[in-house]
Design a protein around this motif. Structure first.
Motif, short mmCIF file in Angstrom:
data_model
loop_
_atom_site.label_atom_id
_atom_site.label_comp_id
_atom_site.label_asym_id
_atom_site.label_seq_id
_atom_site.Cartn_x
_atom_site.Cartn_y
_atom_site.Cartn_z
N GLY A 167 0.84 -1.19 0.00
CA GLY A 167 0.00 0.00 0.00
C GLY A 167 0.87 1.23 0.00
N GLY A 168 0.31 2.31 0.48
CA GLY A 168 1.05 3.55 0.54
C GLY A 168 0.12 4.63 1.04
N ALA A 169 0.63 5.83 1.06
CA ALA A 169 -0.16 6.92 1.63
C ALA A 169 -1.41 7.22 0.81
CB ALA A 169 0.72 8.16 1.72
N HIS A 170 -1.37 6.93 -0.48
CA HIS A 170 -2.49 7.33 -1.32
C HIS A 170 -3.49 6.21 -1.60
CE1 HIS A 170 0.43 10.55 -1.80
NE2 HIS A 170 -0.60 11.33 -2.08
N CYS A 171 -3.43 5.15 -0.80
CA CYS A 171 -4.36 4.02 -0.98
C CYS A 171 -5.80 4.41 -0.76
CB CYS A 171 -4.14 2.94 0.07
SG CYS A 171 -2.61 2.18 0.02
N TYR B 86 -6.92 5.63 -4.07
CA TYR B 86 -6.53 4.89 -5.28
C TYR B 86 -6.39 3.38 -5.11
CZ TYR B 86 -5.90 9.46 -7.31
OH TYR B 86 -6.13 10.73 -7.77
N GLY B 87 -6.48 2.90 -3.87
CA GLY B 87 -6.38 1.45 -3.68
C GLY B 87 -4.94 1.00 -3.56
N PHE B 88 -4.77 -0.33 -3.55
CA PHE B 88 -3.48 -0.94 -3.25
C PHE B 88 -2.87 -1.51 -4.52
CE2 PHE B 88 -7.02 -1.65 -0.45
CZ PHE B 88 -6.72 -0.72 0.51
N THR B 89 -1.78 -2.21 -4.37
CA THR B 89 -1.12 -2.77 -5.54
C THR B 89 -2.09 -3.62 -6.36
OG1 THR B 89 1.01 -2.76 -4.39
CG2 THR B 89 0.79 -4.24 -6.29
#
Ligand SMILES: Cc1cc2nc3c(=O)[nH]c(=O)nc-3n(C[C@H](O)[C@H](O)[C@H](O)COP(=O)(O)OP(=O)(O)OC[C@H]3O[C@@H](n4cnc5c(N)ncnc54)[C@H](O)[C@@H]3O)c2cc1C
Lengths: 495, 395
Positions: free
Chosen positions: A160-164, A167-170
């Protein structure tokens, strides 16, 4: 498995090493312990195992050769990308092969009209966005480790990341994968088109932590760089007010690109490490980012600012340009490493709770930490309830490491009790496999094992990870291994 | 809860699953009952086909056998809607429309808009049904965060959870999405919700030649506009209508609609989304196909379809529904598949009149993972009792 025990491990791996040298080239096979020790752990340094053999693959064929030889010899293999994983997923097997993929680092051309690109697994996350940028595109999953972590590792962990939050995950950004199955067979899951007939094995593969095979190529979805991005840094005197702001933003129907929270201890650490200049005296800060069409971002940004005010924010800072935005993010993105400035050792935890339970879980966490006389710094993806408590301790103090580990475990159980999960993005790996039995029933775990057995019946791909008890894929009664009568009659394939 | 309230009755032609009449229809009302039923069916080696609202039973191939039709509409509880978390847990037999009404009261929506009437959540998952707004929100795989299934042997298994972000264990939800009941029965689903955008604005552009739509859709994708849907309704070789839907706050939708008109060089603005947005083309006498391809393939797709074909395409995403005149279907399908191949494309049968159904290859080529799919099926349903023959490769 019993058959393997008859041959001494050392001679078995020596034979395998010889086979590997012949197949992929001697210069790509390491067996000298001084060299193989470099790979003894991933980002979770409290587990260390020196692998018997390290293979530095440079092509899909190397991967196929390596995996096939391992499978034939019944020797386990562990795939490794950049080794930044935080759950021991890439922890080697002492009597096995560590298959390093970081030299598979070619990027295909960006297909700008279809917003996609195909890359090899060793490609670094940030390189994808770098290549996409001239086309006004970007790769959305942005783990804090994006400067160094690999796409293959991201896919294996469903990073994931800060913008999940928006925008969602991998898993939401991978269209296709070429995968070498644990017996050396190469399959293509998904592809470039949005749908394909058949089971969504791509979806099952993503997040499987190297236990279902090795990805050798990935097709990634890119998104358009938004017209407008606005970021604010908000200071609070109470964690409850910060958490309340997050709830109010969501209740107002706003989906920010990111909402990140840090508590006083985490702020202190970041300040000491990177002088990010966060509001002085803050008990908690939020980094809130909105992106999208200009008119939308401007209106909603003003609304968020107002919400923060009603939740007693004492300072609201708005990034005037990209440099100021970068500084706001710098404090947040360096937080893990920064904690090293204020504590000799620390333990990074990763758990998820329903967002609405944030205040009560934080209060409970503080109570648990106080009871043990330990400090916990909190850094988290507040928008989606993904907590990263950093449990601080001092190895020099007798027993404290153990206490810290216990506290980190208690925090996870608190996450489960509140209806959440033991991991939001770092994976189960070696570290949390025993906790799986607390989140899932034996039936749940057995059912997941069915997937494992379909991909890796001999259990050679990263064995011992993710699941609490290793299981053999014995033939279940009634399993047909040969052709089904319908197929044999030539009827099966016509549908 | 009282046990054994499942109702049973003999199957009738009205219950037919893509032409196959089930021996019996049973309607359980709890997960425990589903587990009991499947366990008993396995013991007796009876084949089972799960069904929800029965709006998409033709989307998979006819079963090779159907002793029992398992009607899931008795699993009709919305278990938990936590508005503050934007999540909802609902049993598989809940109708999508009913769920939308329920979460709509809180200003929220499950961002899935397949048009089939009466569809249940279990059916939407099992058929991987989607609609125009997939452009913005994705499909089942992007929104389903937890699942409960019952395997052929009666095992009840969960995966995922109630939180949006969760990477613990394998994501079985993905495996059951689009599996058409061949791996077991979906009994409960947990979803991520979205806020309902307060305003909408639509741009409609009439195209004398539908093939102009492809480049326009790509241009929209490459712009900073964020439409919820870009839909093309067209007749092969003829005219088309491009419908671009913006949903956001008022300031934003009007600005975006204006920019879209400019970018496309025309178009009329509407305040409301047309009621027929995303409607599948054609009727019961046509052969309905779902085509998927990389988005730039749209122009070739249009060219490959036989004259008289009606098309509804989610132009920005690379998914289209084509209603081919039944008489032409058997001849056209291989050619359509060949034309789609360079675009990593596929054409899957969603409906065919009985007279031509047997002449058509339901799923088309599956690629090199078919053996792996077969191994998955063998692990989950070793006796081949769940929806046998309905899936790719005769699974
Ligand atoms: C400072 C720091 C910050 C971080 N921040 C985040 C964050 O914000 N979000 C987040 O999600 N993670 C974060 N992480 C964790 C880590 O970076 C991610 O899990 C990342 O995806 C791991 O990638 P890697 O290339 O280092 O993989 P590795 O650590 O090398 O491997 C991870 C797992 O993937 C498997 N694997 C690797 N390559 C392949 C392949 N090609 N095929 C199959 N399996 C493979 C391995 O076997 C292992 O199980 C952070 C880590 C650090 C150190």
């Amino acid at each position: 498995m019993t058959a393997l025990a008859e041959t001494p491990v050392s001679s078995r791996t020596a034979d395998l090493a010889a086979g590997l040298r012949a197949a992929v080239g001697a210069e790509r096979v390491l067996t000298d312990r001084v060299q193989t020790r470099t790979y003894e752990c991933d980002g979770l340094a409290n587990f260390k195992v020196t692998p018997a053999i390290v293979v530095l693959a440079e092509s899909r064929q190397h991967v196929v050769d390596c995996v096939r030889l391992c499978s034939e010899a019944g020797v386990p293999f562990v795939a490794r990308g950049s080794g930044t994983g935080l759950s021991g997923g890439a922890l080697p097997s002492a009597d096995g092969v560590l298959l390093v993929l970081s030299r598979l680092r070619r990027l295909g051309p960006v297909d700008a009209d279809n917003a996609q690109v195909t890359v090899e697994p060793g490609v670094i996350n940030l390189w994808v966005t770098r290549d996409a940028a001239p086309h006004d595109l970007l790769y959305a999953p942005d783990p804090s480790s994006q400067l160094v972590c690999s796409i293959g590792g991201n896919v294996a962990e469903n990073a994931g990341g800060a913008h999940c939050l928006k925008y969602g995950f991998t898993v939401n950004h991978v269209l296709g994968a070429e995968v070498v199955l644990p017996d050396g067979e190469v399959v293509h899951l998904g592809g470039r088109a949005p749908e394909h007939p058949g089971y969504d094995l791509l979806g099952a593969f993503i997040g499987s932590e190297g236990t279902l095979g090795v990805a050798t190529e990935l097709t990634l979805r890119l998104i358009r760089v938004p017209e407008e991005v606005q970021t604010m840094l908000v200071g609070y005197h109470s964690v409850e007010d910060a958490a309340g702001t997050v709830s109010d933003i969501i209740a107002a129907g706003i989906v920010p690109a990111a909402v990140e929270m840090m508590d006083a201890l985490a702020i202190e650490a970041a300040e000491a490490a990177v002088s990010c200049g966060y509001p002085e005296g803050a008990t908690a800060v939020l980094v809130i980012e909105l992106d999208g069409p200009k008119a939308e971002v401007e209106a909603q940004f003003a609304q968020v600012e107002e919400i923060a005010g009603t939740r007693n924010a004492f300072e609201v800072r708005i990034a005037a340009d990209a440099d100021e935005r970068a500084l706001m993010w710098k404090g947040r993105k360096s937080a893990f490493a920064a904690v090293g400035r204020i504590s000799p050792s620390y333990y990074v935890q990763d758990g998820v709770i329903p967002r609405t339970k944030l205040p009560e879980v934080l209060a409970e966490m503080k109570r648990m930490a106080d009871a043990k006389g330990l400090r916990v710094a909190n850094v988290f993806h507040a928008g989606d309830g993904n907590l990263h408590p950093l449990v601080l301790f001092d190895d020099a103090v007798e027993g404290q490491a153990h206490e810290a580990e216990e506290l980190a475990g208690d925090i996870l159980e608190q996450c489960i009790t509140s209806g959440g999960s033991i991991t939001g993005e770092h994976g189960v790996g070696q570290e949390k496999r025993m906790k799986m039995a607390k989140q899932f029933t034996p039936e749940d775990l057995d059912t997941m094992q069915l997937v494992r057995c379909a991909f890796d019946p001999d259990g050679v791909a990263n064995p011992g990870k993710v699941f609490p008890t290793p299981r053999l894929c014995g033939e279940r009664p009634g399993v047909r291994t040969g052709e089904h009568p319908v197929q044999a009659a030539g009827l099966g394939e016509v549908f | 809860m009282t046990a054994a309230t499942a109702t049973r009755r003999p199957g009738t032609p009205d219950d037919a699953v893509n032409g196959v009449v089930p021996g019996e229809v049973v309607r359980p009302t709890s997960v425990e009952e589903v587990a009991e039923l499947l366990k008993a069916a396995t013991a007796d080696r009876r084949t089972v086909v799960p069904a929800g609202g029965r709006s998409k039973l033709t989307w998979a191939a006819p079963p090779s056998s159907c002793d029992l039709l398992l009607d899931t509409t008795g699993l009709d509880r919305v278990v938990e809607h936590v508005a503050g978390d934007l999540t909802v847990v609902a049993e598989a037999g809940v109708r999508l429309a009913d769920l939308q009404a329920r979460v709509g009261d809180a200003g929220q929506v499950l961002a899935l808009d397949p048009p089939e009437e009466g569809a249940t959540l279990g059916g939407v998952v099992s058929a991987n049904a989607s609609g125009p707004r997939r452009l913005r929100y994705g499909t089942v795989r992007d929104l389903l965060i937890g699942i409960t299934v019952v395997l052929a042997d009666g095992t009840v298994a969960h995966a995922g959870g109630k939180v949006v972000k969760n990477v613990a264990g394998y994501d079985l939800g993905k495996l059951y999405t689009g599996a058409h009941g061949t791996l077991g029965v979906v009994v409960s689903t947990t979803w991520r919700l979205h806020p309902v955008p307060p305003a909408r604005r639509v741009v409609v552009l009439e195209l004398p030649d539908a093939s102009a739509a492809g480049p326009l859709a790509i241009a929209l994708n490459r712009s900073t506009l964020t439409p919820s849907a870009v839909e093309l309704v067209a007749e092969a070789g003829g005219a088309g209508r491009l419908v671009v839907v913006f949903e956001s706050i008022a300031e934003s939708v009007s600005a975006q609609a204006r920019q879209a008109v400019e970018l496309m060089g025309g178009g009329a603005e509407l305040d409301e989304v047309p009621a027929d947005l995303g409607r599948r083309p054609g009727g019961p006498d046509d052969v309905l196909l779902r085509l998927a391809y990389v988005p730039t393939g749209l122009t070739d797709v249009l060219a490959a379809l036989p004259a008289g074909t009606h098309l509804a395409a989610s132009a920005g995403t690379g998914v289209a529904y084509a209603a081919v005149p039944a008489a032409d279907a058997a001849g056209a399908l291989p050619a359509v598949r060949a034309a789609l191949a360079p675009h990593d494309g596929s054409a899957v049968l969603l409906h065919a009149p009985e007279a031509v159904r047997d002449q058509l290859d339901h799923w088309g080529p599956v690629g090199d993972a078919l053996d792996l799919m077969r191994r998955v099926k063998e692990r989950f349903d070793p006796e081949r009792l769940m929806s046998p023959g309905r899936f790719v490769g005769g699974l």
